[in-house]
Design a protein around this motif. Structure first.
Motif, PDB file in Angstrom:
ATOM      1  N   ARG A 113       0.864  -1.415  -0.099  1.00 10.87           N
ATOM      2  CA  ARG A 113      -0.039   0.199   0.007  1.00 10.87           C
ATOM      3  C   ARG A 113       1.151   1.668   0.161  1.00 10.87           C
ATOM      4  NH1 ARG A 113      -4.290  -1.750   4.849  1.00 10.87           N
ATOM      5  NH2 ARG A 113      -5.169  -3.604   3.796  1.00 10.87           N
ATOM      6  N   TRP A 114       0.652   2.228  -0.980  1.00  9.57           N
ATOM      7  CA  TRP A 114       1.448   3.372  -0.939  1.00  9.57           C
ATOM      8  C   TRP A 114       0.296   4.019   0.381  1.00  9.57           C
ATOM      9  CZ3 TRP A 114      -0.533   8.959  -1.038  1.00  9.57           C
ATOM     10  CH2 TRP A 114       0.953   9.441  -1.336  1.00  9.57           C
ATOM     11  N   ARG A 115       1.818   4.733   0.805  1.00  4.51           N
ATOM     12  CA  ARG A 115       1.397   5.488   2.491  1.00  4.51           C
ATOM     13  C   ARG A 115       2.002   6.870   2.700  1.00  4.51           C
ATOM     14  NH1 ARG A 115       0.428   1.252   7.267  1.00  4.51           N
ATOM     15  NH2 ARG A 115      -1.154  -0.068   6.720  1.00  4.51           N
ATOM     16  N   ILE A 116       1.816   7.315   3.250  1.00  6.37           N
ATOM     17  CA  ILE A 116       1.996   9.295   2.673  1.00  6.37           C
ATOM     18  C   ILE A 116       3.379   9.363   4.312  1.00  6.37           C
ATOM     19  CG2 ILE A 116       1.073  10.247   4.070  1.00  6.37           C
ATOM     20  CD1 ILE A 116       1.445  12.768   2.883  1.00  6.37           C
ATOM     21  N   ASN A 117       4.883   9.562   3.647  1.00  6.90           N
ATOM     22  CA  ASN A 117       4.987   9.163   4.950  1.00  6.90           C
ATOM     23  C   ASN A 117       5.447  11.392   6.388  1.00  6.90           C
ATOM     24  OD1 ASN A 117       7.889  10.201   6.874  1.00  6.90           O
ATOM     25  ND2 ASN A 117       9.024   9.021   5.018  1.00  6.90           N
ATOM     26  N   GLN A 118       4.629  11.206   6.995  1.00  7.97           N
ATOM     27  CA  GLN A 118       4.292  12.171   7.620  1.00  7.97           C
ATOM     28  C   GLN A 118       5.274  12.960   7.910  1.00  7.97           C
ATOM     29  OE1 GLN A 118       1.768  10.742  10.791  1.00  7.97           O
ATOM     30  NE2 GLN A 118      -0.483  10.879   9.402  1.00  7.97           N
ATOM     31  N   ASN A 119       6.640  12.301   8.409  1.00 10.02           N
ATOM     32  CA  ASN A 119       7.793  12.879   8.339  1.00 10.02           C
ATOM     33  C   ASN A 119       8.120  14.015   7.296  1.00 10.02           C
ATOM     34  OD1 ASN A 119      10.022  13.836  10.873  1.00 10.02           O
ATOM     35  ND2 ASN A 119      10.857  11.757   9.819  1.00 10.02           N
ATOM     36  N   GLU A 120       8.106  13.360   6.603  1.00 10.54           N
ATOM     37  CA  GLU A 120       8.655  13.708   5.475  1.00 10.54           C
ATOM     38  C   GLU A 120       7.761  14.806   4.572  1.00 10.54           C
ATOM     39  OE1 GLU A 120       9.823  12.940   0.799  1.00 10.54           O
ATOM     40  OE2 GLU A 120       9.665  11.122   1.795  1.00 10.54           O
ATOM     41  N   ALA A 121       6.825  14.393   5.092  1.00 13.82           N
ATOM     42  CA  ALA A 121       5.410  15.776   4.520  1.00 13.82           C
ATOM     43  C   ALA A 121       6.263  16.935   6.136  1.00 13.82           C
ATOM     44  CB  ALA A 121       4.375  15.538   4.725  1.00 13.82           C
ATOM     45  N   PHE A 122       6.468  16.744   6.802  1.00 13.98           N
ATOM     46  CA  PHE A 122       6.195  17.967   7.988  1.00 13.98           C
ATOM     47  C   PHE A 122       7.556  18.784   7.673  1.00 13.98           C
ATOM     48  CE2 PHE A 122       8.574  19.404  11.895  1.00 13.98           C
ATOM     49  CZ  PHE A 122       7.200  19.834  12.301  1.00 13.98           C
ATOM     50  N   HIS A 123       8.624  17.867   7.448  1.00 14.86           N
ATOM     51  CA  HIS A 123       9.645  18.634   7.068  1.00 14.86           C
ATOM     52  C   HIS A 123       9.830  19.747   5.777  1.00 14.86           C
ATOM     53  CE1 HIS A 123      11.428  16.500   9.886  1.00 14.86           C
ATOM     54  NE2 HIS A 123      11.592  17.464  10.624  1.00 14.86           N
ATOM     55  N   THR A 124       8.923  18.819   4.641  1.00 10.95           N
ATOM     56  CA  THR A 124       9.334  19.545   2.859  1.00 10.95           C
ATOM     57  C   THR A 124       8.261  20.549   3.549  1.00 10.95           C
ATOM     58  OG1 THR A 124       7.952  18.206   2.294  1.00 10.95           O
ATOM     59  CG2 THR A 124      10.150  17.961   2.555  1.00 10.95           C
ATOM     60  N   ALA A 125       7.409  20.890   3.742  1.00  9.74           N
ATOM     61  CA  ALA A 125       5.756  21.500   3.287  1.00  9.74           C
ATOM     62  C   ALA A 125       5.995  22.559   4.917  1.00  9.74           C
ATOM     63  CB  ALA A 125       4.336  20.636   3.460  1.00  9.74           C
ATOM     64  N   ILE A 126       5.448  22.231   6.107  1.00  6.73           N
ATOM     65  CA  ILE A 126       5.178  22.874   7.422  1.00  6.73           C
ATOM     66  C   ILE A 126       6.788  24.398   7.974  1.00  6.73           C
ATOM     67  CG2 ILE A 126       4.164  22.897   9.656  1.00  6.73           C
ATOM     68  CD1 ILE A 126       2.217  20.355   8.007  1.00  6.73           C
ATOM     69  N   LEU A 127       7.777  22.499   8.646  1.00  5.52           N
ATOM     70  CA  LEU A 127       9.360  23.144   8.763  1.00  5.52           C
ATOM     71  C   LEU A 127       9.089  24.512   7.978  1.00  5.52           C
ATOM     72  CD1 LEU A 127      10.439  22.606  11.273  1.00  5.52           C
ATOM     73  CD2 LEU A 127      11.950  21.191  10.005  1.00  5.52           C
ATOM     74  N   PRO A 128       9.951  24.484   6.888  1.00  3.85           N
ATOM     75  CA  PRO A 128      10.307  25.760   6.186  1.00  3.85           C
ATOM     76  C   PRO A 128       8.950  27.088   6.367  1.00  3.85           C
ATOM     77  CG  PRO A 128      10.388  24.305   4.261  1.00  3.85           C
ATOM     78  CD  PRO A 128       9.314  23.142   5.742  1.00  3.85           C
ATOM     79  N   GLY A 129       7.988  26.840   6.307  1.00  2.00           N
ATOM     80  CA  GLY A 129       6.860  27.811   6.494  1.00  2.00           C
ATOM     81  C   GLY A 129       7.549  28.341   8.069  1.00  2.00           C
ATOM     82  N   LEU A 130       7.674  27.975   9.084  1.00  2.00           N
ATOM     83  CA  LEU A 130       7.980  27.598  10.315  1.00  2.00           C
ATOM     84  C   LEU A 130       9.460  28.563  10.536  1.00  2.00           C
ATOM     85  CD1 LEU A 130       6.242  24.855  12.407  1.00  2.00           C
ATOM     86  CD2 LEU A 130       5.966  27.189  11.611  1.00  2.00           C
ATOM     87  N   LEU A 131      10.119  28.208   9.992  1.00  2.00           N
ATOM     88  CA  LEU A 131      10.863  28.738  10.192  1.00  2.00           C
ATOM     89  C   LEU A 131      11.843  30.372   9.420  1.00  2.00           C
ATOM     90  CD1 LEU A 131      13.442  25.528   9.339  1.00  2.00           C
ATOM     91  CD2 LEU A 131      12.833  26.875  11.713  1.00  2.00           C
ATOM     92  N   SER A 132      11.078  30.243   8.739  1.00  2.00           N
ATOM     93  CA  SER A 132      10.677  31.894   7.578  1.00  2.00           C
ATOM     94  C   SER A 132      10.755  32.978   8.419  1.00  2.00           C
ATOM     95  CB  SER A 132      10.848  31.448   5.867  1.00  2.00           C
ATOM     96  OG  SER A 132       9.348  31.034   6.633  1.00  2.00           O
TER      97      SER A 132
END
Length: 65
Positions: free
Chosen positions: A46-65
């Motif tokens: 089954r294809w499953r989304i990697n939540q840790n990778e999604a957090f680091h690529t989508a949310i974390l850069p917005g928090l650090l800028s």
């Protein structure tokens, strides 16, 4: 005539019974033809989304800028 067992012997008999039950193959308890178990026995990946990778690529850069 009824045999009387000591407490130790009763415990050993119970232990052997439990050990025997736990060592039985699980196939005796599960009907493998039943459809509700098919999802657990399926070899499909089954294809499953990697939540840790999604957090680091989508949310974390917005928090650090």
């Amino acid at each position: 005539m009824e045999t009387i067992y000591s407490t130790y012997e009763n415990c050993m008999i119970a232990f052997i019974q439990i050990k025997t039950i736990l060592c039985l193959p699980w196939g005796l308890f599960i009907d493998l033809a039943d459809e509700k178990y098919f999802r657990y026995l399926s070899k499909q990946k089954r294809w499953r989304i990697n939540q840790n990778e999604a957090f680091h690529t989508a949310i974390l850069p917005g928090l650090l800028s």
